[in-house]
Structure formats: structure tokens, C-alpha cells
Write a protein that holds these residues in place. Structure first.
Motif, PDB file in Angstrom:
ATOM      1  N   GLY A  72       0.823  -1.208   0.000  1.00 35.25           N
ATOM      2  CA  GLY A  72       0.000   0.000   0.000  1.00 35.25           C
ATOM      3  C   GLY A  72       0.849   1.247   0.000  1.00 35.25           C
ATOM      4  N   PRO A  73       0.199   2.414   0.113  1.00 36.08           N
ATOM      5  CA  PRO A  73       0.912   3.684   0.041  1.00 36.08           C
ATOM      6  C   PRO A  73       1.426   4.156   1.389  1.00 36.08           C
ATOM      7  N   SER A  74       2.477   4.960   1.328  1.00 34.82           N
ATOM      8  CA  SER A  74       2.994   5.618   2.520  1.00 34.82           C
ATOM      9  C   SER A  74       3.185   7.101   2.236  1.00 34.82           C
ATOM     10  N   VAL A  75       3.095   7.888   3.308  1.00 38.70           N
ATOM     11  CA  VAL A  75       3.302   9.334   3.220  1.00 38.70           C
ATOM     12  C   VAL A  75       4.789   9.613   3.400  1.00 38.70           C
ATOM     13  N   VAL A  76       5.353  10.429   2.516  1.00 40.59           N
ATOM     14  CA  VAL A  76       6.792  10.674   2.554  1.00 40.59           C
ATOM     15  C   VAL A  76       7.093  12.166   2.450  1.00 40.59           C
ATOM     16  N   THR A  77       8.322  12.510   2.892  1.00 39.69           N
ATOM     17  CA  THR A  77       8.873  13.834   2.665  1.00 39.69           C
ATOM     18  C   THR A  77      10.315  13.676   2.219  1.00 39.69           C
ATOM     19  N   LEU A  78      10.898  14.764   1.754  1.00 36.72           N
ATOM     20  CA  LEU A  78      12.278  14.758   1.288  1.00 36.72           C
ATOM     21  C   LEU A  78      13.141  15.504   2.292  1.00 36.72           C
ATOM     22  N   ARG A  79      14.225  14.850   2.742  1.00 37.22           N
ATOM     23  CA  ARG A  79      15.202  15.492   3.616  1.00 37.22           C
ATOM     24  C   ARG A  79      16.579  15.277   3.009  1.00 37.22           C
ATOM     25  N   GLY A  80      17.136  16.377   2.511  1.00 37.94           N
ATOM     26  CA  GLY A  80      18.366  16.240   1.739  1.00 37.94           C
ATOM     27  C   GLY A  80      18.078  15.486   0.465  1.00 37.94           C
ATOM     28  N   ASP A  81      18.807  14.406   0.238  1.00 34.94           N
ATOM     29  CA  ASP A  81      18.547  13.579  -0.949  1.00 34.94           C
ATOM     30  C   ASP A  81      17.861  12.273  -0.573  1.00 34.94           C
ATOM     31  N   ARG A  82      17.264  12.219   0.632  1.00 40.57           N
ATOM     32  CA  ARG A  82      16.662  10.986   1.138  1.00 40.57           C
ATOM     33  C   ARG A  82      15.157  11.142   1.242  1.00 40.57           C
ATOM     34  N   LEU A  83      14.437  10.079   0.902  1.00 48.73           N
ATOM     35  CA  LEU A  83      12.997  10.042   1.120  1.00 48.73           C
ATOM     36  C   LEU A  83      12.738   9.432   2.495  1.00 48.73           C
ATOM     37  N   ILE A  84      11.891  10.104   3.263  1.00 51.53           N
ATOM     38  CA  ILE A  84      11.589   9.673   4.624  1.00 51.53           C
ATOM     39  C   ILE A  84      10.108   9.332   4.716  1.00 51.53           C
ATOM     40  N   ASP A  85       9.809   8.120   5.169  1.00 51.32           N
ATOM     41  CA  ASP A  85       8.430   7.684   5.382  1.00 51.32           C
ATOM     42  C   ASP A  85       7.959   8.224   6.728  1.00 51.32           C
ATOM     43  N   ILE A  86       6.985   9.148   6.713  1.00 56.50           N
ATOM     44  CA  ILE A  86       6.481   9.748   7.959  1.00 56.50           C
ATOM     45  C   ILE A  86       5.061   9.269   8.268  1.00 56.50           C
ATOM     46  N   THR A  87       4.651   8.161   7.661  1.00 55.69           N
ATOM     47  CA  THR A  87       3.334   7.601   7.955  1.00 55.69           C
ATOM     48  C   THR A  87       3.249   7.200   9.427  1.00 55.69           C
ATOM     49  N   SER A  88       2.148   7.545  10.071  1.00 52.54           N
ATOM     50  CA  SER A  88       1.970   7.179  11.472  1.00 52.54           C
ATOM     51  C   SER A  88       0.491   7.024  11.760  1.00 52.54           C
ATOM     52  N   ALA A  89       0.174   6.425  12.886  1.00 54.13           N
ATOM     53  CA  ALA A  89      -1.227   6.288  13.286  1.00 54.13           C
ATOM     54  C   ALA A  89      -1.865   7.654  13.519  1.00 54.13           C
ATOM     55  N   ALA A  90      -1.044   8.638  13.904  1.00 54.69           N
ATOM     56  CA  ALA A  90      -1.564   9.988  14.115  1.00 54.69           C
ATOM     57  C   ALA A  90      -1.872  10.690  12.798  1.00 54.69           C
ATOM     58  N   ALA A  91      -1.145  10.328  11.744  1.00 55.29           N
ATOM     59  CA  ALA A  91      -1.345  10.958  10.437  1.00 55.29           C
ATOM     60  C   ALA A  91      -1.016   9.937   9.343  1.00 55.29           C
ATOM     61  N   PRO A  92      -1.923   8.987   9.093  1.00 54.82           N
ATOM     62  CA  PRO A  92      -1.644   7.966   8.092  1.00 54.82           C
ATOM     63  C   PRO A  92      -1.848   8.437   6.653  1.00 54.82           C
ATOM     64  N   LEU A  93      -2.433   9.620   6.489  1.00 56.09           N
ATOM     65  CA  LEU A  93      -2.791  10.100   5.164  1.00 56.09           C
ATOM     66  C   LEU A  93      -2.241  11.506   4.924  1.00 56.09           C
ATOM     67  N   VAL A  94      -1.991  11.830   3.662  1.00 55.28           N
ATOM     68  CA  VAL A  94      -1.666  13.201   3.290  1.00 55.28           C
ATOM     69  C   VAL A  94      -2.790  14.133   3.737  1.00 55.28           C
ATOM     70  N   ARG A  95      -4.015  13.666   3.573  1.00 59.79           N
ATOM     71  CA  ARG A  95      -5.180  14.453   3.993  1.00 59.79           C
ATOM     72  C   ARG A  95      -5.072  14.879   5.454  1.00 59.79           C
ATOM     73  N   ASP A  96      -4.616  13.969   6.325  1.00 62.87           N
ATOM     74  CA  ASP A  96      -4.536  14.265   7.748  1.00 62.87           C
ATOM     75  C   ASP A  96      -3.534  15.381   8.024  1.00 62.87           C
ATOM     76  N   ILE A  97      -2.414  15.358   7.341  1.00 63.94           N
ATOM     77  CA  ILE A  97      -1.396  16.383   7.541  1.00 63.94           C
ATOM     78  C   ILE A  97      -1.891  17.733   7.043  1.00 63.94           C
ATOM     79  N   CYS A  98      -2.588  17.726   5.918  1.00 68.82           N
ATOM     80  CA  CYS A  98      -3.087  18.980   5.360  1.00 68.82           C
ATOM     81  C   CYS A  98      -4.162  19.618   6.222  1.00 68.82           C
ATOM     82  N   GLU A  99      -4.796  18.854   7.088  1.00 70.43           N
ATOM     83  CA  GLU A  99      -5.813  19.395   7.980  1.00 70.43           C
ATOM     84  C   GLU A  99      -5.216  20.006   9.246  1.00 70.43           C
ATOM     85  N   MET A 100      -3.913  19.848   9.453  1.00 71.24           N
ATOM     86  CA  MET A 100      -3.273  20.375  10.658  1.00 71.24           C
ATOM     87  C   MET A 100      -3.155  21.892  10.592  1.00 71.24           C
ATOM     88  N   ASP A 101      -2.940  22.513  11.755  1.00 72.37           N
ATOM     89  CA  ASP A 101      -2.787  23.967  11.817  1.00 72.37           C
ATOM     90  C   ASP A 101      -1.551  24.423  11.059  1.00 72.37           C
TER      91      ASP A 101
END
Length: 382
Positions: free
Chosen positions: A24-53
Motif C-alpha cells: 500500500g501507500p505511505s506518506v513521505v517527505t524529502l530530507r536532503g537527498d533521502r525520502l523519509i516515510d512519515i506515515t503514522s497512526a496519528a497521520a496515516p494520510l496526506v489528507r490528515d497532515i493537510c488538515e493540521m494547523d
């Protein structure tokens, strides 16, 4: 699938990849030249992160798993489920699009309609329109007195069209571009319905908007368009716009922060290049400074008290680009060929690159909402 991997900009980036080990899919970000999987139970979706303050602050500080060099994943085949690869950066957001937001491109919509989808008739109509209004569309604002004068001039030439109303009238055209989760990412094939003989890419900025209406970021999109289908009747818009693999978004969402804001979107200049299998090259641009409706107004016309989107939206802002140069037959303008490689890029947003194929030959869309929820639940993320 494409000749080069997508390029990523600097800034706070948010995206999605396919993880074979998780099926399945995971939520990621870029740090330097590395992709980091930041998927968590608190924010399993891109949608969840976009709803944050403050989505950007969360992404910068979120703990995650280092997946390796970004270049390797970005260059992976997106049709191989056994290999980690880039996906469209949105998940539960509704995919909406605004049409005829540039008065200059509005003229091409009028021409499509008047030509009834026949590219051979378009050149004569284009000349008539140019004679009627000249260069009066530059910098025009929808709903203004100047817009009303242009509308009157076109009607006087017998060139009335419903596109005039949405192009320069008070109300924007907003439609559903694609179902939730059906968009493809950079590197994937984009699909043309096999009935179409006159079609083109549409390079656009795509806003990421939270359910509150707050704009939290932006990325790039290809609103693949069938000019002949829509030209036969505006009521065929759904058939012209929404087909298998006909919506590309990516490479990643650049979140708004102190270094990137809506003002940067307002001044963005998109570059489009089409490399054909026969050696043909098409270059074009779309300058957001020439848009006839402000992006914030387009968001307000889409989402508000009149219509809610609990999971937010991805909003295509429209394009200035409407190719008229002949590719093969004199007077018939541009149309795609199977195998075209389309690259859409903009400073600050990176590059979205896809290869053109028939929608019936692109991979079928099978991973929908039920599959996503089941996958996240099995991973203990819901």
C-alpha cells in the motif's frame, strides 16, 4: 516509464509512494537527498497532515523511516508493484478543476465549440476571433467592464458561446476532474480515450486546500483534454476530462511556509515540453500572472458554506496554454501521438513527467477507497 525521473524542488515537500512490503501507500517527505516515510497512526494520510494547523512544521519535525536515496525511488517503474515508486501526492482529497480561467485560452474553447470538434475548421474561426477582439484579452479580469465589452464584440461576430460566460463572467467553471485516488503520479502513463483524434496536455498549478478552505500548498498537474469531444458539446465534459489515467498530479506537494506562499503561485511560470516519438518537439508556457481569476477566488467559489469537502480538495487552476501550431496536417494544429513524453515544470514546484498512451492500454485503476482503508487497518494505522 519515462526517460528521466521527476525533479523535486527545494522546500517542505509532502508526497506518497507505493511500498511493496506494506502492499500500500505511505506518506513521505524529502530530507536532503533521502525520502523519509512519515506515515503514522496519528497521520496515516496526506489528507490528515493537510488538515493540521501548520502542515509544514509537522512534516519538518515528524519522525520517520529513511527509505534511501530519493533518486532511486523517483526513477522506479510506477507500473511495477514489487518496486517502491512515486504516486500522486494526494489521497482522500476531491480532485476538482477550474476551466477557462485564462481569457486567452477561453478563445480556444470558443473555437473548439464553433468548429464542432473539427480541427480543420479551427484556423478560419481563429482568424475571425482575432480580427474581432485583437489583443484585448491580455490582463483582462473576469466580471469587469472590459470583460463585458469583449463578450459583446464576440457576440456581435456571431461567436456567442457558453465559454464566454465562465471565461469572463462573474462565475467560474468548476468541475470534478477525477475520482478520489484515481490520479497518477510523475513517471506514470497518462491516458487518452481511444475515440479522440484531437487532444492536448494542459499544464496547470494544482492547489492543495484543507476542508476549512485554507490553501496549504501547491503542486503541478496535467489536465489531459480531448478537444474534439468537448468541442462537440460542452455536456461531454465528463467524457473529455475523466478517463483512465487522464489526471496526472505531482511530483510532490510543496507546502506553504515562510519560503513559499500563494503569492509565489500567483507569479509562477509553467513550462511545457512535448517530445514526440518521431522527433517532434513542442514548447509552451503558462504564466499565472495572466490568469483572469485570482486563485483564492477560485477556491472560494469551489469550497465554502455552499459546498463542503471534509477531506479537502486538489484544485486545478486552469491553463493559458492552448497549442495551435500544426504538427502534421496544415491547419489542424497540435494533437498527441502515442508515446509523447510530456514534461510540465515550474521553479519551486519541480517537474511532472508522463508518457502518453491510450486510456485502454494504461494500467487499470484498482486501488480505491475500500482497498486503502483495508490496507491502513491491516497495518494498524486506523
Amino acid at each position: 516509464m519515462t526517460d528521466q525521473p521527476p525533479s523535486l524542488p527545494d522546500g517542505c515537500l509532502l508526497g506518497r509512494i507505493w511500498r511493496p512490503d506494506a502492499k500500500g501507500p505511505s506518506v513521505v517527505t524529502l530530507r536532503g537527498d533521502r525520502l523519509i516515510d512519515i506515515t503514522s497512526a496519528a497521520a496515516p494520510l496526506v489528507r490528515d497532515i493537510c488538515e493540521m494547523d501548520d502542515p509544514a512544521a509537522y512534516v519538518r519535525s515528524a519522525e520517520g523511516e529513511d527509505l534511501g536515496e530519493a533518486a532511486a525511488i523517483l526513477s522506479a517503474d510506477p507500473e511495477d508493484p514489487a518496486t517502491p515508486h512515486l504516486l500522486a501526492p494526494c489521497d482522500l482529497q476531491a480532485i476538482k478543476a477550474c476551466g477557462v480561467t485564462f481569457a486567452s485560452s477561453m478563445v480556444e474553447r470558443v473555437i473548439e465549440e464553433q468548429a464542432a470538434g473539427d480541427p480543420a475548421r479551427a484556423e478560419d474561426i481563429r482568424a475571425r476571433v482575432g480580427t474581432a477582439i485583437g489583443k484585448s484579452l491580455r490582463d483582462i479580469r473576469a466580471g469587469s467592464e472590459e470583460a463585458a465589452q469583449v463578450k459583446s464584440a464576440l457576440i456581435a461576430e456571431g461567436l456567442w458561446s457558453q465559454y464566454l460566460e465562465v471565461g469572463i463572467g462573474p462565475d467560474a467553471e468548476v468541475f470534478t476532474k477525477a475520482p478520489v485516488l484515481s490520479s497518477v503520479g510523475s513517471g506514470a502513463r497518462v491516458g487518452l480515450h481511444p475515440i479522440s483524434k484531437w487532444n492536448n496536455p494542459e499544464p496547470e498549478v494544482v492547489l492543495t486546500v484543507a476542508s476549512s478552505g485554507r490553501i496549504v500548498g501547491a503542486t503541478l498537474g496535467n489536465d489531459v483534454n480531448l478537444r474534439d469531444v468537448e468541442g462537440r458539446s460542452a455536456l461531454l465534459l465528463g467524457k473529455a476530462k475523466d478517463n483512465n489515467a487522464s489526471c496526472a498530479i505531482g511530483p510532490m506537494i510543496r507546502l506553504f511556509d515562510e519560503g513559499f506562499s500563494l503569492d509565489d503561485v500567483r507569479t509562477a511560470e509553467l513550462t511545457l515540453t512535448v517530445h514526440g516519438p518521431e522527433g517532434y518537439v513542442l514548447n509552451g508556457t503558462s504564466r499565472m500572472s495572466e490568469i483572469s481569476r485570482d486563485p483564492a477566488d477560485l477556491v472560494a467559489q469551489t469550497l465554502g458554506r455552499h459546498h463542503q469537502y471534509p477531506d479537502g480538495i486538489m484544485l486545478f487552476l486552469g491553463t493559458l496554454f492552448a497549442p495551435t501550431d500544426d504538427r502534421d496536417v496544415p491547419g489542424e494544429g497540435f494533437t498527441h501521438k502515442i508515446g509523447d513524453v510530456v514534461t510540465i515544470s515550474a521553479p519551486g514546484l519541480g517537474a511532472l513527467r508522463n508518457r502518453v498512451d491510450l486510456a485502454t492500454d494504461c494500467p487499470e485503476w484498482t486501488f480505491g477507497l475500500r482497498a486503502l482503508m483495508g490496507n491502513l487497518a491491516a497495518r494498524g494505522l486506523l
